[in-house]
Design an enzyme around this catalytic site. Structure first.
Site, mmCIF file in Angstrom:
data_model
loop_
_atom_site.group_PDB
_atom_site.id
_atom_site.type_symbol
_atom_site.label_atom_id
_atom_site.label_comp_id
_atom_site.label_asym_id
_atom_site.label_seq_id
_atom_site.Cartn_x
_atom_site.Cartn_y
_atom_site.Cartn_z
ATOM 1 N N ASP B 25 0.871 -1.192 -0.080
ATOM 2 C CA ASP B 25 0.062 0.001 -0.019
ATOM 3 C C ASP B 25 0.845 1.312 0.007
ATOM 4 O OD1 ASP B 25 -1.595 1.921 0.367
ATOM 5 O OD2 ASP B 25 -2.505 1.281 2.363
ATOM 6 N N LYS B 86 2.883 11.324 -3.291
ATOM 7 C CA LYS B 86 1.907 10.575 -4.102
ATOM 8 C C LYS B 86 0.843 11.687 -4.676
ATOM 9 C CE LYS B 86 -1.564 6.987 -3.349
ATOM 10 N NZ LYS B 86 -2.298 5.877 -2.352
ATOM 11 N N GLU B 183 -7.210 0.582 -4.424
ATOM 12 C CA GLU B 183 -7.259 0.560 -3.022
ATOM 13 C C GLU B 183 -8.664 -0.082 -2.305
ATOM 14 O OE1 GLU B 183 -5.674 4.344 -2.076
ATOM 15 O OE2 GLU B 183 -3.785 3.804 -2.964
ATOM 16 N N ASP B 205 -13.054 5.132 1.202
ATOM 17 C CA ASP B 205 -11.390 5.191 1.556
ATOM 18 C C ASP B 205 -11.185 6.604 1.349
ATOM 19 O OD1 ASP B 205 -8.806 5.111 1.406
ATOM 20 O OD2 ASP B 205 -8.611 3.668 -0.406
#
Lengths: 176, 618
Positions: B25, B86, B183, B205
């Site tokens: 992850d 990210k 994800e 999420d």
């Protein structure tokens, strides 16, 4: 892995007609994807991976086409040598066109007035029409009256586009 | 000396030989690596038992730091310490918006973002690769060898450029990528297999920098994603930033230096986290510009973040509409991402869906766990349940047509892999080339969509306008990555395509970066030798312990004490980084157990003989 020369109905082992057994379609789709999906071949060599990718994409395309009532009708005509998607040919019955034109105007008015309830009512109206039309398409296609089927399928496509546009207008109201 | 076993190509060496597979992850704030061990998915912690790696890379004077050590220096060295990289993946400088939020020196230019650091100009792909490499090494040390395959997760709402950047980073980190996995889908796998639940679920999420909502149908061993939506620039970081701005307003402190800003941002995050279990949190910081001393109540926090919470609900509504469902159709709502710990988020989700969300798995770990489970399956370890995952592409893919409009070729929420084609024609008489512009997004105007790449099809034979038939094919693979080809139908001319990714790296750049990474190859070799030595040490510790458990009576008191001392030495050295010292300790243990091993063998032979009839020996 799969025979690419089969048509979508043959691929799923289903009879080549408009009325479809949705459970059998979904079952066949899942069984085929269970064999060809790239996840099943992730540890394999490049050639096999590439083949799995193509086969899986083909199975997805076949499923998308057959599970959509408008695309399925167009595809069935295509299999029987008739193109119902030619955009240069726009002939549709005048009464049908007039009715849809009125609906478009009503939709624009409702959107301007931010009247979500009116848009929802129009959507329901169009959806009910589409159900009736699908029954006619089924009679024409499975009764082999192809010219009638072609005209009806084009009406069905027209309604689908209208339903989509109504959904988009409603989305604006609901998100706002 | 060790003999390496080599098997027939394409075959596992032994029926029960497991391959080493990991799930990663790669988060905005923290990253994790997990694997399946003894049928159980576990997160692999560092030497101190910490499961998370802060997604922070520092280019220091002595070398590159990743994780807690980099985070610890972030406030002192903000320009060379990259956090939340990210958010920059697959992005251009224009996407950054207010670049004062970042203390970095961005390099001006088109295309992919570049940051000037002490170690030279770095792209987000290279910075992410450092994090992935740290995770890879952790996994290799823990699993005792090279990793056969990895799944790296991406936000479901990542566009093609962001996905491609993630895959490039993994390649650069020396990982064999089995799959990019969304994800929320990974989280559903982690939940679905534990709970064996049939029905339609929503996965909400909210990570450090991205928000995803996915609607999944679980039935008869198939995970089918019906719709996905989200915001790839909304996350817990934005809540920190609201607290940061609020603290500045309260105390009227003048504009901050980069180091001050980083320090206050950390305090803001601490306050946010504290409010999960408390009604108020202090924000105190001694900055060069002045002193900050404020008290943030949960009521104020809810108030200043109200618009952010509302921003998550719009994509939820869109996803439900795309799936043709209402909140009442949802059987359960799974919360993923550390930011879903915030009480105002939980309240909003519970209110919208009319039911309390499911939180029985750790929201920080659930994505890595799901990725590890899927990686274990994809790499070919056949154990446990079987299931099939059918995922979708989050955003429509199209081609620019006359008038700057996007003609959608693959609509959003199409099940992947997908292959679609569309025919286009020439606009002018005698036109011999065609410029194709590939875009992603839902808007009609190309300028409102994301530019993915530009292509040119050259050598079209001169024809009257509208006579040429150019078939453009879009192929999206199971990672959600697009490739495009074009072909003139009447002549069969295949596109002489020049790909220019709008926000990506060219193959040449990747090759150069891989080349550069060979410069660090000797470091890697040492790390690997250490990892192997640790595995050896572990093996001898276990063997010695099990021998002691059975045959301890064969040892005199002082012999036993010597073995215990040697065992302790090996354990201690195994925790350190000195491979030579570890090897010495292992040799000492071998020495100390020599006589013991001989006596055990004698006893073993005696037992075997007495256990069998004499004629069986003949």
């Amino acid at each position: 892995m799969i025979d690419f020369s089969l048509n979508h109905f043959e691929l799923f082992g289903l009879p080549s007609r408009y009325r479809i057994d949705e459970t059998a379609l979904e079952h066949a789709y899942r069984t085929l994807q269970g064999n060809v999906h790239p996840d099943r071949h992730a540890a394999a060599g490049d050639a096999q991976k590439r083949h799995a990718l193509q086969a899986s994409a083909r199975v997805n395309e076949a499923y998308r086409t057959l599970s959509d009532p408008v695309a399925r009708a167009e595809y069935l005509l295509h299999v029987r040598g008739i193109d119902a998607t030619d955009e240069t040919d726009t002939k549709l019955p005048v009464a049908f066109l007039t009715r849809q034109l009125e609906r478009r105007e009503a939709a624009d008015e409702a959107a301007d007035a931010h009247d979500e309830a009116a848009l929802a009512a129009l959507s329901k109206d169009v959806a009910d029409d589409a159900v009736r039309l699908r029954a006619e398409v089924e009679r024409a296609l499975d009764g082999d009256d192809l010219p009638a089927a072609r005209s009806l399928v084009r009406e069905l496509r027209f309604l689908a586009k209208l339903a989509e546009d109504l959904d988009a207008l409603r989305a604006v109201e609901l998100d706002g | 000396m060790t003999l390496f076993q080599i098997s027939e190509p394409g075959e596992s060496p032994l029926p029960h030989a497991r391959k080493r597979a990991i799930g990663i992850d790669l988060g905005t704030t923290n990253s994790l690596v997990a694997t399946v061990r003894n049928g159980l998915a576990v997160v692999l912690p560092d030497d101190e038992g910490q499961p998370l790696v802060p997604s922070v890379v520092r280019y220091g004077e002595q070398g590159i730091d990743v994780g807690y050590s980099a985070l610890a220096r972030a406030a002192q060295d903000p320009g060379n310490t990259i956090v939340s990289v990210k958010r920059l993946m697959g992005r251009g400088l224009a996407d950054v918006g207010d670049d004062r939020r970042y203390p970095y020196r961005f390099v001006e230019g088109e295309g992919i973002i570049r940051i000037a650091t002490r170690a030279g100009v770095k792209t987000p792909v290279e910075i992410s690769a450092e994090i992935l490499q740290a995770l890879r090494k952790r996994a290799e040390a823990s699993l005792g060898g090279d990793i056969d395959g990895a799944i790296v997760t991406v936000p479901a709402y990542f566009d093609d450029a962001q996905r491609q950047a993630t895959k490039d980073a993994a390649r650069l980190a020396g990982l064999t990528v089995l799959r990019l996995l969304n994800e929320p889908t990974a989280a559903a796998i982690a939940y679905g297999l534990d709970n064996a639940s049939e029905g339609t679920y929503a996965v909400f999420d909210l990570g450090g920098g991205t928000f995803d909502i996915s609607i999944l149908k679980l039935s008869r061993g198939v995970f089918e994603v019906l719709a996905t939506n989200g915001d790839s620039a909304l996350g817990g970081d934005d809540f920190d930033h609201r607290v940061f701005c609020w603290a500045l307003e309260q105390t009227k402190v003048p504009p901050l230096s980069a180091a001050d800003a980083r320090q206050l941002m950390t305090r803001a995050r601490d306050a946010k986290e504290m409010l999960t279990g408390h009604d108020a949190a202090p924000i105190a910081a001694e900055l060069s510009a002045g002193t900050i001393d404020a008290m943030l109540t949960s009521a104020t926090f809810t108030d200043i973040t109200r618009t952010l919470v509302a921003k998550t609900l719009a994509p939820v509504k869109r996803a439900l509409r795309d799936a043709k469902l209402t909140p009442a159709d949802i059987k359960g709502v799974v919360l993923v991402g550390g930011a879903t710990r915030m009480p105002q988020i939980r309240r909003a989700v519970a209110e919208f869906f009319g039911q309390p969300p499911l939180t029985n798995l750790n929201p920080d770990e659930v994505v890595a766990i799901g990725a590890a489970i899927q990686a274990n399956k994809l790499v070919g370890n056949r154990d446990g349940a079987d299931w099939l995952l059918l995922d979708v592409i989050p955003l429509s893919l199209g081609i620019e047509t006359m008038g700057g409009l996007s003609e959608k070729i693959v609509p959003r929420n199409s099940t992947i892999p997908v292959a679609r084609a569309q025919e286009f024609t020439t606009f002018k008489d005698g036109q011999t080339a065609m410029a194709l512009h590939v875009v992603q997004g839902e808007r009609e105007k190309v300028s409102d969509c994301r530019s993915l790449a530009r292509f040119e099809l050259r050598g079209i034979p001169p024809m009257v306008a509208g006579a040429a038939r150019i078939r453009v094919s879009f192929d999206v693979d199971a990672d959600g990555l697009l490739s495009v080809s074009a072909r003139e139908q009447t002549t069969g001319l295949e596109a002489s395509i020049v790909v220019k990714p709008s926000y990506g790296l060219t193959d040449g750049e990747i090759a150069r970066m891989l080349q550069d990474s060979f410069a660090h190859a000797s470091d890697d070799a040492q790390a690997r030798a250490l990892a192997e030595a640790r595995v050896d040490a572990e093996r001898i510790i276990v063997a010695t312990q099990s021998a002691l458990a059975v045959d301890a009576d064969l040892l005199a008191g002082d012999e036993r004490a010597a073995i215990d001392r040697a065992l302790d030495d090996v354990r201690r050295m195994s925790d350190g980084d000195d491979r030579a010292a570890l090897a010495k300790a292992v040799a000492a243990l071998n020495n100390a157990t020599g006589a013991f091993a001989a006596r055990r063998m004698d006893r073993g032979v005696a037992r075997a003989l007495t256990g069998k009839r004499v004629d069986a020996l003949g």
